[in-house]
Motif scaffolding. Structure first.
Motif, PDB file in Angstrom:
ATOM      1  N   ASN A   1       2.921   7.169  -6.699  1.00 39.01           N
ATOM      2  CA  ASN A   1       2.112   8.277  -7.205  1.00 39.01           C
ATOM      3  C   ASN A   1       2.730   9.634  -6.895  1.00 39.01           C
ATOM      4  OD1 ASN A   1      -0.193   7.012  -8.466  1.00 39.01           O
ATOM      5  ND2 ASN A   1      -0.797   6.308  -6.443  1.00 39.01           N
ATOM      6  N   GLY A   2       3.487   9.705  -5.807  1.00 35.82           N
ATOM      7  CA  GLY A   2       4.108  10.977  -5.449  1.00 35.82           C
ATOM      8  C   GLY A   2       5.545  11.099  -5.905  1.00 35.82           C
ATOM      9  N   ASN A   3       6.041  10.107  -6.666  1.00 31.02           N
ATOM     10  CA  ASN A   3       7.448  10.068  -7.090  1.00 31.02           C
ATOM     11  C   ASN A   3       8.387  10.176  -5.886  1.00 31.02           C
ATOM     12  OD1 ASN A   3       7.022   9.840  -9.940  1.00 31.02           O
ATOM     13  ND2 ASN A   3       6.493  12.018  -9.985  1.00 31.02           N
TER      14      ASN A   3
ATOM     15  N   GLU B   1       3.164  -6.874  -6.458  1.00 28.58           N
ATOM     16  CA  GLU B   1       2.761  -7.203  -7.832  1.00 28.58           C
ATOM     17  C   GLU B   1       1.248  -7.174  -8.003  1.00 28.58           C
ATOM     18  OE1 GLU B   1       3.104  -8.084 -11.803  1.00 28.58           O
ATOM     19  OE2 GLU B   1       4.675  -7.509 -10.388  1.00 28.58           O
ATOM     20  N   ILE B   2       0.493  -7.661  -7.020  1.00 30.48           N
ATOM     21  CA  ILE B   2      -0.963  -7.749  -7.184  1.00 30.48           C
ATOM     22  C   ILE B   2      -1.688  -6.494  -6.693  1.00 30.48           C
ATOM     23  CG2 ILE B   2      -0.900 -10.254  -6.978  1.00 30.48           C
ATOM     24  CD1 ILE B   2      -2.040  -9.954  -4.152  1.00 30.48           C
ATOM     25  N   MET B   3      -1.035  -5.663  -5.899  1.00 28.07           N
ATOM     26  CA  MET B   3      -1.670  -4.439  -5.421  1.00 28.07           C
ATOM     27  C   MET B   3      -1.736  -3.417  -6.561  1.00 28.07           C
ATOM     28  SD  MET B   3      -3.055  -2.564  -3.040  1.00 28.07           S
ATOM     29  CE  MET B   3      -2.737  -3.552  -1.558  1.00 28.07           C
ATOM     30  N   PRO B   4      -2.927  -2.976  -6.938  1.00 28.94           N
ATOM     31  CA  PRO B   4      -3.024  -1.999  -8.036  1.00 28.94           C
ATOM     32  C   PRO B   4      -2.452  -0.645  -7.632  1.00 28.94           C
ATOM     33  CG  PRO B   4      -5.162  -2.315  -6.988  1.00 28.94           C
ATOM     34  CD  PRO B   4      -4.243  -3.346  -6.392  1.00 28.94           C
ATOM     35  N   VAL B   5      -1.919   0.078  -8.620  1.00 30.37           N
ATOM     36  CA  VAL B   5      -1.400   1.424  -8.382  1.00 30.37           C
ATOM     37  C   VAL B   5      -2.584   2.387  -8.453  1.00 30.37           C
ATOM     38  CG1 VAL B   5       0.236   3.197  -9.110  1.00 30.37           C
ATOM     39  CG2 VAL B   5       0.815   0.772  -9.372  1.00 30.37           C
TER      40      VAL B   5
ATOM     41  N   VAL C   1       0.839  -1.202   0.000  1.00 34.85           N
ATOM     42  CA  VAL C   1       0.000   0.000   0.000  1.00 34.85           C
ATOM     43  C   VAL C   1       0.873   1.252   0.000  1.00 34.85           C
ATOM     44  CG1 VAL C   1      -1.619   1.372   1.375  1.00 34.85           C
ATOM     45  CG2 VAL C   1      -2.006  -1.081   1.083  1.00 34.85           C
ATOM     46  N   ALA C   2       1.895   1.252   0.874  1.00 33.85           N
ATOM     47  CA  ALA C   2       2.796   2.407   0.944  1.00 33.85           C
ATOM     48  C   ALA C   2       3.472   2.656  -0.402  1.00 33.85           C
ATOM     49  CB  ALA C   2       3.847   2.178   2.029  1.00 33.85           C
ATOM     50  N   LEU C   3       3.920   1.587  -1.052  1.00 27.90           N
ATOM     51  CA  LEU C   3       4.651   1.733  -2.314  1.00 27.90           C
ATOM     52  C   LEU C   3       3.743   2.090  -3.484  1.00 27.90           C
ATOM     53  CD1 LEU C   3       7.258   1.499  -3.963  1.00 27.90           C
ATOM     54  CD2 LEU C   3       6.838  -0.965  -4.148  1.00 27.90           C
TER      55      LEU C   3
END
Length: 294
Positions: A39-41, A107-111, A31-33
């Motif tokens: 998203n915040g670079n 890998e499975i967590m959507p961005v 979640v953090a990544l």
């Protein structure tokens, strides 16, 4: 027989708890990544930050998306080998499991883009990752990558873990700033700072404790402690127990809370009948590594 069964049952429960904590860690870290840092670079510290830099550079060169989870896992493989031979094999085994869970979750967590505000992404990404790291460390688990590097370098050089960590993360942040722009470096520094504070709220891994060991096998215990922890030990020979009147030795050393799990495993193997006392909140005014024998 009953003791063996109860011991085995407790060990299974401990392993189950550790695996459950690793699942929680992996989910929170993804979640953090994927929701905040990417998203915040924002570039994290440690192996994750290195993975982000490599992934960004490769994507800019090839024009194709590069799975950061694969890069993260590949970078951890040589560190598994380093930890296996330098740190502790059981420690590394759980590290492999933790890194595998984290890579799969990433890998499975959507961005998902909740916000691209760099300050919000830095603060929340750092807080979530720091809390998950503290939770893992509190349960005697390593989350991979930099943990192994820090412990290995501390053992090889005698330098403090905090100092080594600051140097490595400083290099990562400066590299991100040089390649992608200095605002990214400053926001990344903010995220690393928030993450460190969040970790400390759950578990201060560098907190020092004093350990007193009363044992009838001092030479074996000293040898293994020096091999695994590289800590100075004060040894008082010919101490006598009031009840059995047997000669014993008193070993006094100072370690970090992070190393307590390693010490417990050493004592279980070398001298499970030894008396071990742990004192919290120790302040060190001299050399943390010097060996003294009385």
């Amino acid at each position: 027989m009953i003791d063996w069964v109860l011991g085995s049952k407790k060990q299974i429960q401990d392993y189950g708890t550790k695996l459950f904590i690793l699942v929680i860690y992996a989910f929170m870290y993804s979640v953090a990544l994927n929701i905040f840092w990417r998203n915040g670079n924002i570039y994290a510290g440690g192996i994750t930050g290195i993975s982000q830099i490599i992934t960004t550079v490769l994507e800019n060169i090839t024009g194709q998306p590069i799975p950061i989870a694969i890069v993260y896992y590949v970078l951890n493989i040589p560190l598994f080998l380093l930890g296996w031979f330098v740190v502790d094999r059981k420690f590394v085994l759980f590290t492999v499991i933790g890194v595998t869970f984290a890579s799969f979750a990433i890998e499975i967590m959507p961005v998902i883009q909740l916000t691209n505000d760099p300050i919000i992404c830095a603060v929340f990404g750092g807080a979530i990752s720091g809390y998950s790291l503290g939770l893992a460390l509190k349960n005697g688990l390593s989350t991979g990558g930099m943990d192994i590097v820090l412990l290995s370098l501390r053992k090889l050089t005698g330098k403090s873990v905090g100092r080594i960590s600051m140097i490595i993360n400083g290099i990562i942040v400066l590299t991100a700033g040089f390649i992608f722009g200095w605002p990214h470096a400053f926001y990344s520094l903010l995220s690393i700072f928030v993450g460190a504070k969040a970790t400390d709220l759950v578990y201060v891994k560098h907190k020092k404790v004093q350990v007193m060991i009363i044992t009838q096998k001092p030479e074996l215990v000293i040898e293994k402690l020096q091999e695994k922890l590289s800590r100075g030990i004060t040894v008082i020979y010919h101490a006598k127990g009031a009840y059995q009147q047997k000669d014993q030795a008193i070993l006094i050393t100072v370690i970090t809370r992070y190393e307590m799990e390693i010490l417990k495993e050493i004592m279980k193997v070398i001298d499970p009948s030894a008396f071990v006392s742990v004192s919290q909140d120790v302040e060190i005014l001299s050399d943390f590594k010097e060996l003294e024998i009385i």
